[in-house]
Design an enzyme around this catalytic site. Sequence first.
Site, PDB file in Angstrom:
ATOM      1  N   SER A 129      83.004 -27.136 -18.672  1.00  0.00           N
ATOM      2  CA  SER A 129      82.584 -26.185 -17.807  1.00  0.00           C
ATOM      3  C   SER A 129      80.947 -25.406 -17.114  1.00  0.00           C
ATOM      4  CB  SER A 129      83.038 -24.650 -18.387  1.00  0.00           C
ATOM      5  OG  SER A 129      82.397 -24.333 -19.675  1.00  0.00           O
ATOM      6  N   TYR A 188      84.147 -24.799 -13.827  1.00  0.00           N
ATOM      7  CA  TYR A 188      84.612 -23.813 -13.978  1.00  0.00           C
ATOM      8  C   TYR A 188      83.417 -22.773 -14.333  1.00  0.00           C
ATOM      9  CZ  TYR A 188      86.776 -24.947 -18.697  1.00  0.00           C
ATOM     10  OH  TYR A 188      87.055 -25.679 -19.773  1.00  0.00           O
TER      11      TYR A 188
END
Length: 118
Positions: free
Chosen positions: A25, A58
Amino acid sequence: MTIEVLKSKIHRVTVTEARLDYIGSITIDEALIEAAGIIPGERVYIVNNNNGERLDTYVIKGERNSGVICLNGAAARKVQPGDIVIIMSYAQMTPEEAAYFQPKVIFPDTNTNRLIQP
């Protein structure tokens, strides 16, 4: 029919960390994601201005006003601390909606990754 349109952009921030030993991430200062209208868990696209790399991952919320921009996991191989990146998210909408939509674009201070006060 829907099209994909730029929703949010954090323009030119400096990578502060790259942590290979992590699930994956990008950790972004909470003040920046809030200002750009990005939410934790949202998919973002990252462009590295230093080496041309492009990737998607993300968002994880980082400490507010810390200036943190940390690529985690495999993405850490695509950046180095000090690299300048652009972070973008997109939304699906109809062409009619897109004609009137205005993305949230922020321009933080590249040296501190903090919002510039007008």
